[in-house]
Motif scaffolding. Structure first.
Motif, PDB file in Angstrom:
ATOM      1  N   ASN A 132     -19.538  32.372   5.241  1.00 13.81           N
ATOM      2  CA  ASN A 132     -18.644  33.282   4.545  1.00 13.81           C
ATOM      3  C   ASN A 132     -19.317  33.858   3.301  1.00 13.81           C
ATOM      4  OD1 ASN A 132     -16.467  32.767   6.366  1.00 13.81           O
ATOM      5  ND2 ASN A 132     -16.134  30.809   5.316  1.00 13.81           N
ATOM      6  N   THR A 133     -18.867  35.036   2.884  1.00 17.73           N
ATOM      7  CA  THR A 133     -19.490  35.748   1.765  1.00 17.73           C
ATOM      8  C   THR A 133     -18.618  35.656   0.522  1.00 17.73           C
ATOM      9  OG1 THR A 133     -20.524  37.316   3.292  1.00 17.73           O
ATOM     10  CG2 THR A 133     -20.374  37.965   0.977  1.00 17.73           C
ATOM     11  N   LEU A 134     -19.160  35.116  -0.557  1.00 16.64           N
ATOM     12  CA  LEU A 134     -18.459  35.065  -1.833  1.00 16.64           C
ATOM     13  C   LEU A 134     -18.507  36.447  -2.475  1.00 16.64           C
ATOM     14  CD1 LEU A 134     -17.132  33.358  -4.134  1.00 16.64           C
ATOM     15  CD2 LEU A 134     -19.448  33.056  -5.040  1.00 16.64           C
ATOM     16  N   ILE A 135     -17.340  37.002  -2.785  1.00 20.85           N
ATOM     17  CA  ILE A 135     -17.320  38.321  -3.423  1.00 20.85           C
ATOM     18  C   ILE A 135     -16.834  38.249  -4.863  1.00 20.85           C
ATOM     19  CG2 ILE A 135     -17.002  39.500  -1.223  1.00 20.85           C
ATOM     20  CD1 ILE A 135     -14.096  39.979  -2.054  1.00 20.85           C
ATOM     21  N   GLN A 143     -12.046  16.633  -4.842  1.00 19.19           N
ATOM     22  CA  GLN A 143     -13.367  16.172  -4.421  1.00 19.19           C
ATOM     23  C   GLN A 143     -13.487  16.090  -2.904  1.00 19.19           C
ATOM     24  OE1 GLN A 143     -15.749  15.739  -6.627  1.00 19.19           O
ATOM     25  NE2 GLN A 143     -14.470  15.982  -8.449  1.00 19.19           N
ATOM     26  N   ASP A 144     -12.344  15.912  -2.211  1.00 17.10           N
ATOM     27  CA  ASP A 144     -12.410  15.707  -0.770  1.00 17.10           C
ATOM     28  C   ASP A 144     -12.165  16.979   0.028  1.00 17.10           C
ATOM     29  OD1 ASP A 144      -9.819  15.882  -1.654  1.00 17.10           O
ATOM     30  OD2 ASP A 144      -9.029  14.343  -0.305  1.00 17.10           O
ATOM     31  N   ALA A 145     -11.988  18.120  -0.637  1.00 18.15           N
ATOM     32  CA  ALA A 145     -11.744  19.363   0.082  1.00 18.15           C
ATOM     33  C   ALA A 145     -13.033  19.881   0.713  1.00 18.15           C
ATOM     34  CB  ALA A 145     -11.167  20.416  -0.860  1.00 18.15           C
ATOM     35  N   ALA A 146     -12.890  20.604   1.826  1.00 20.06           N
ATOM     36  CA  ALA A 146     -14.061  21.157   2.502  1.00 20.06           C
ATOM     37  C   ALA A 146     -14.759  22.156   1.588  1.00 20.06           C
ATOM     38  CB  ALA A 146     -13.638  21.829   3.795  1.00 20.06           C
ATOM     39  N   PRO A 147     -16.087  22.090   1.466  1.00 23.54           N
ATOM     40  CA  PRO A 147     -16.808  23.065   0.632  1.00 23.54           C
ATOM     41  C   PRO A 147     -16.784  24.434   1.296  1.00 23.54           C
ATOM     42  CG  PRO A 147     -18.352  21.708   1.854  1.00 23.54           C
ATOM     43  CD  PRO A 147     -16.994  21.117   2.103  1.00 23.54           C
ATOM     44  N   ASN A 174      -9.954  27.181  -4.005  1.00 18.62           N
ATOM     45  CA  ASN A 174      -9.802  26.774  -5.395  1.00 18.62           C
ATOM     46  C   ASN A 174      -9.757  25.259  -5.487  1.00 18.62           C
ATOM     47  OD1 ASN A 174      -9.298  29.260  -7.231  1.00 18.62           O
ATOM     48  ND2 ASN A 174      -8.058  29.677  -5.416  1.00 18.62           N
ATOM     49  N   GLN A 175      -9.849  24.760  -6.705  1.00 21.09           N
ATOM     50  CA  GLN A 175      -9.759  23.342  -7.020  1.00 21.09           C
ATOM     51  C   GLN A 175     -10.967  22.540  -6.547  1.00 21.09           C
ATOM     52  OE1 GLN A 175      -5.546  21.764  -6.693  1.00 21.09           O
ATOM     53  NE2 GLN A 175      -5.434  23.463  -5.230  1.00 21.09           N
ATOM     54  N   ARG A 176     -12.058  23.211  -6.128  1.00 24.97           N
ATOM     55  CA  ARG A 176     -13.288  22.506  -5.783  1.00 24.97           C
ATOM     56  C   ARG A 176     -14.102  22.236  -7.052  1.00 24.97           C
ATOM     57  NH1 ARG A 176     -10.497  24.419  -1.414  1.00 24.97           N
ATOM     58  NH2 ARG A 176     -11.670  24.354   0.535  1.00 24.97           N
ATOM     59  N   PRO A 177     -14.972  21.250  -7.014  1.00 22.96           N
ATOM     60  CA  PRO A 177     -15.890  21.069  -8.145  1.00 22.96           C
ATOM     61  C   PRO A 177     -16.785  22.287  -8.341  1.00 22.96           C
ATOM     62  CG  PRO A 177     -15.846  19.123  -6.755  1.00 22.96           C
ATOM     63  CD  PRO A 177     -15.107  20.184  -6.019  1.00 22.96           C
ATOM     64  N   THR A 178     -17.199  22.927  -7.221  1.00 27.45           N
ATOM     65  CA  THR A 178     -18.000  24.150  -7.268  1.00 27.45           C
ATOM     66  C   THR A 178     -17.564  25.058  -6.124  1.00 27.45           C
ATOM     67  OG1 THR A 178     -19.723  23.209  -5.847  1.00 27.45           O
ATOM     68  CG2 THR A 178     -20.011  22.975  -8.246  1.00 27.45           C
ATOM     69  N   GLY A 179     -17.910  26.349  -6.224  1.00 26.57           N
ATOM     70  CA  GLY A 179     -17.674  27.271  -5.115  1.00 26.57           C
ATOM     71  C   GLY A 179     -16.321  27.930  -5.094  1.00 26.57           C
ATOM     72  N   ASN A 180     -15.521  27.799  -6.129  1.00 26.85           N
ATOM     73  CA  ASN A 180     -14.217  28.448  -6.149  1.00 26.85           C
ATOM     74  C   ASN A 180     -14.380  29.965  -6.219  1.00 26.85           C
ATOM     75  OD1 ASN A 180     -12.833  25.974  -6.211  1.00 26.85           O
ATOM     76  ND2 ASN A 180     -13.052  25.845  -8.435  1.00 26.85           N
ATOM     77  N   GLY A 181     -13.514  30.687  -5.519  1.00 26.14           N
ATOM     78  CA  GLY A 181     -13.577  32.142  -5.584  1.00 26.14           C
ATOM     79  C   GLY A 181     -12.916  32.810  -4.398  1.00 26.14           C
ATOM     80  N   LEU A 190     -13.264  29.125  10.509  1.00 32.05           N
ATOM     81  CA  LEU A 190     -13.795  30.027   9.495  1.00 32.05           C
ATOM     82  C   LEU A 190     -13.968  29.324   8.155  1.00 32.05           C
ATOM     83  CD1 LEU A 190     -11.636  33.198  10.268  1.00 32.05           C
ATOM     84  CD2 LEU A 190     -13.928  32.654  11.126  1.00 32.05           C
ATOM     85  N   GLN A 191     -12.994  28.507   7.791  1.00 33.87           N
ATOM     86  CA  GLN A 191     -13.074  27.784   6.522  1.00 33.87           C
ATOM     87  C   GLN A 191     -12.112  26.610   6.557  1.00 33.87           C
ATOM     88  OE1 GLN A 191     -15.015  28.020   3.599  1.00 33.87           O
ATOM     89  NE2 GLN A 191     -13.978  26.056   3.257  1.00 33.87           N
ATOM     90  N   GLY A 192     -12.611  25.431   6.258  1.00 33.36           N
ATOM     91  CA  GLY A 192     -11.747  24.279   6.125  1.00 33.36           C
ATOM     92  C   GLY A 192     -11.057  24.265   4.779  1.00 33.36           C
TER      93      GLY A 192
END
Length: 732
Positions: free
Chosen positions: A166-169, A157-161, A642-649, A619-621
């Motif tokens: 950045n582009t999700l592929i 829950q505390d990881a940077a979104p 990975n391991q985010r509630p949303t946005g993994n990829g 670039l990405q936290g």
């Protein structure tokens, strides 16, 4: 995972906790950074450094211990007794994670074995043999609720979104393949022709909890907006195997556009346009296989397989121009010799040593597919390679062992000969321990080993060594670190091992030009991490990691990324607490803020102007450890979250800002970010899987490729010596 080691200081004050966290962070960073540097078009010496790291360090330590008099030697713990992530335990000493262990799991309903715990403070999932859900992960033993779980905790829950720039592929759980190159790198297209699509390898959870599946994804199409689903019928995402081989010897990766990978039974190759892989060689637990392809993208492959005696290797090579085809044909046994492609990729270069007591080898060559072309080039030689122009052989002839302080230091006569004929031979220098090609016909060498060190010399013309040799430092040089085509030489003459229980070495750093006209003391103290320094692509500076130790307190106070500009020999810190970096020719991509509980690091980029760092861009936290720079094809970085509630990829970064252009296109892949003991998918793919030791004892399956290099003129593939697959891909 082994017993915890005693800490340096026993008290748990906040200040001491912070110091212990730094120590732990440095130890973990060293673990996931410790991989050999890649072979580069501008520096084949990098390949040899992958091989010679242990032997050169050992020789240097022998000499250093002989000449050390009054030198401060402190036995200190660079790493504290902390269970590594992915082994079912957290710790009370975290980087950015929860500062205390979680509770153990509750009792299981059935008689299943003890469930493994997760990362600190995050709840465990249900046991697989009838146990109830664990109440929490952490460093306490798990409850008796079922067998190993697949996912040790809830999303972070505390990881940077994911950053919006950045582009999700590809959406969903995935990790970039490794430890080889994750993506294809095609040769430059002809004028007016379109560049081939870029393909990258990823792994995803498999059909059952103990397997992972591997895919190749068309990143070019994904960047163009085409949806990537990896479902059946998706031509831009192909599953090559549902059950990847994940032992420590399976080094999956791209060579040009050829992807080499392994399942439990064989080694395979895949190329764009194919619908499936082609089997190269069968493999067993006692006779594993390692294969390579030429980086100039010719459709050929070479494999080395441990022989039935377990004491040597058998050589196989052949064309893989089509998807369908037989296994590679045998060439001959090479014993403990070396194997490589010819510079143009059409032939095999290899040395044969069937005598375990012999220091020398018989060097041979042949055209792939034509056994009648086989010829012997030289006998009783070792450490062979090419000049930078590809027109000369280089090797050490008649190798012997010189005893220094009771230990053997291997050396021989450095010789040059026309390629491919191998004659006439020119004696360049005697008693050479190590060497590296510089310009088209020049080399730098370390020779005449004594208890004080070695002579550092440069030879401007290997055809006329007696009149073109310059002594750069006499007597007390220890080892070469890096060289470049501009004639810069990076070396050291001091080395320390702060903790004899760890394979961690700190060195001083010195730069000198091949003619001796320009010198720079990068650091006079032994404060540089031996595995990290490199000359940057523009030849305007040196990138390195500075490790500052408080010897009185027994702690590591900082681990910082530094660029020293050669014009003024000035040091510039570009990243505090750095974990790794990569030279992209216009700047450095680096990882810091390493979190060994969440198994993430911040991913940033800093342009270099005249070698000096400019403004840093995040670039990405909290990105996953495993990344891939797509330069020089694309000025972007490929990474996963990975391991985010949303946005993994899988994501591609925004375009990297330009700095000072390199003298020539150079691909420097991130050399130190494939973790050997933990990775970001550990909580999802391998919670608590037993570790496989990365230590090499006796014969290594990679040794045929350790000492030889391919593509000196056209570009070269990564050296695969002593690499290990991340723990999250290993089987129970």
């Amino acid at each position: 995972m082994g017993a915890e080691r005693p800490v340096v200081t026993p008290d748990d004050t906040p200040a001491k906790k912070a110091k212990k966290a730094k120590n732990r962070r440095y130890e973990i960073e060293l673990r996931f950074r410790a991989r050999p540097a890649p072979c580069l078009p501008d520096g084949p010496f990098r390949c040899r450094m992958a091989l010679s790291y242990n032997s050169i360090v050992r020789s240097a330590m022998v000499i250093a211990s002989s000449r050390r008099s009054g030198t401060r030697t402190v036995l200190m713990m660079l790493g504290l007794g902390v269970a590594a992530a992915g082994c079912g335990g957290g710790s009370s000493n975290h980087d950015s994670g929860t500062p205390s262990p979680g509770a153990g799991g509750t009792a299981g309903i059935s008689s299943g074995g003890a469930g493994r715990s997760g990362v600190a403070g995050r709840s465990g999932s249900a046991g697989q043999s009838g146990g109830t859900a664990g109440a929490g992960g952490g460093s306490l033993p798990a409850g008796s609720g079922g067998s190993d779980v697949t996912d040790g905790g809830t999303p972070l829950q505390d990881a940077a979104p994911p950053a919006p720039m950045n582009t999700l592929i590809f959406s969903g759980t995935a990790l970039l393949i490794g430890p080889g190159l994750s993506c294809s790198h095609a040769p430059a297209p002809a004028a007016g022709a379109a560049a081939p699509d870029k393909w990258c390898g990823i792994v995803r959870p498999g059909a059952t909890t103990d397997v992972v599946a591997m895919y190749v994804v068309n990143v070019t199409k994904a960047l163009a907006g085409m949806p990537i689903t990896c479902a059946a019928g998706d031509a831009n995402c192909l599953q090559l195997t549902p059950d990847l081989s994940v032992d420590a010897n399976a080094n999956h990766g791209f060579f040009g556009q050829t992807f080499i990978y392994y399942d439990k039974t064989a080694a395979f190759a895949w190329r764009p346009g194919w619908t499936a892989g082609r089997k190269l060689m069968g493999s067993t637990a006692t006779q594993p296989v390692q294969c390579i392809a030429p980086s100039n993208d010719l459709p050929n492959a070479i494999c080395g397989q441990i022989d039935v005696t377990g004491t040597g290797y058998d050589l196989y090579a052949g064309s893989i121009a089509t998807q369908a085809g037989a296994a590679l044909p045998a060439v001959e046994p090479v014993g403990t010799g070396s194997i490589s492609f010819s510079p143009d990729g059409t032939g095999i270069l290899y040395s044969v040593n069937l005598d375990a007591n012999s220091l020398g080898e018989t060097l041979k060559m042949q055209t792939i597919g034509d056994d009648t072309s086989r010829k012997t080039v030289a006998m009783n030689v070792t450490n062979w390679t090419f000049s930078r122009d590809g027109a000369h052989w280089l090797w050490l002839s008649a190798p012997v062992n010189t005893t220094i302080s009771g230990q053997a230091v291997k050396n021989g006569t450095l010789q040059a000969a026309p390629y491919p004929a191998g004659t006439p031979v020119v004696n360049v220098q005697g008693k050479v321990v190590d060497y590296a090609p510089l310009g088209a016909k020049s080399v730098v060498s370390l020779s005449t080993p004594t208890t004080m060190g070695m002579d550092l010399k440069a030879v401007a013309d290997i055809d006329s060594p007696t009149t073109t040799t310059t002594v750069l430092q006499a007597t007390n040089a220890f080892a070469l670190v890096d060289v470049d085509a501009a004639g810069n030489i990076l070396y050291y003459d001091k080395i320390d091992q702060p903790d004899p229980q760890q394979e961690t070495y700190l060195i001083d750093l010195r730069q000198v030009t091949a003619d001796g006209s320009k010198k720079c003391v990068v650091t006079a103290d032994t404060s540089a991490d031996l595995r990290m320094p490199s000359l940057i692509a523009s030849s305007k500076g040196v990138a390195w990691v500075q490790v500052i130790i408080d010897f009185a307190a027994g702690t590591v106070t900082s681990v910082d990324g530094v660029v020293t500009t050669l014009a003024d020999c000035a040091a510039h810190v570009f990243a505090p607490e750095v974990g790794s970096y990569i030279d992209t020719t216009t700047g450095l991509v680096f990882q810091n803020a390493v979190n060994t509980d969440q198994l993430t690091a911040d991913l940033s980029y800093v342009p270099l102007a005249a070698g000096a760092p400019k403004t840093v861009t995040l670039l990405q936290g909290a990105a996953d450890f495993t990344i891939e720079a797509l330069t020089p094809d694309l000025p972007r970085v490929l990474f996963t979250v990975n391991q985010r509630p949303t946005g993994n990829g899988v994501y591609v970064s925004s375009a990297l800002a330009a700095g000072t252009p390199a003298l020539a296109p150079v691909r420097r892949t991130l050399s130190f970010t494939r973790p050997t003991s933990s990775s970001s998918l550990a909580p999802m793919l391998a919670r608590g899987l037993p570790a496989i030791s990365t230590a090499r004892t006796g014969l290594s399956r990679f040794s045929p490729f350790d000492r030889s290099f391919d593509g000196i003129k056209s570009g070269s593939a990564r050296a695969y010596a002593r690499l290990a697959v991340p723990a999250m891909l290993r089987r129970p």
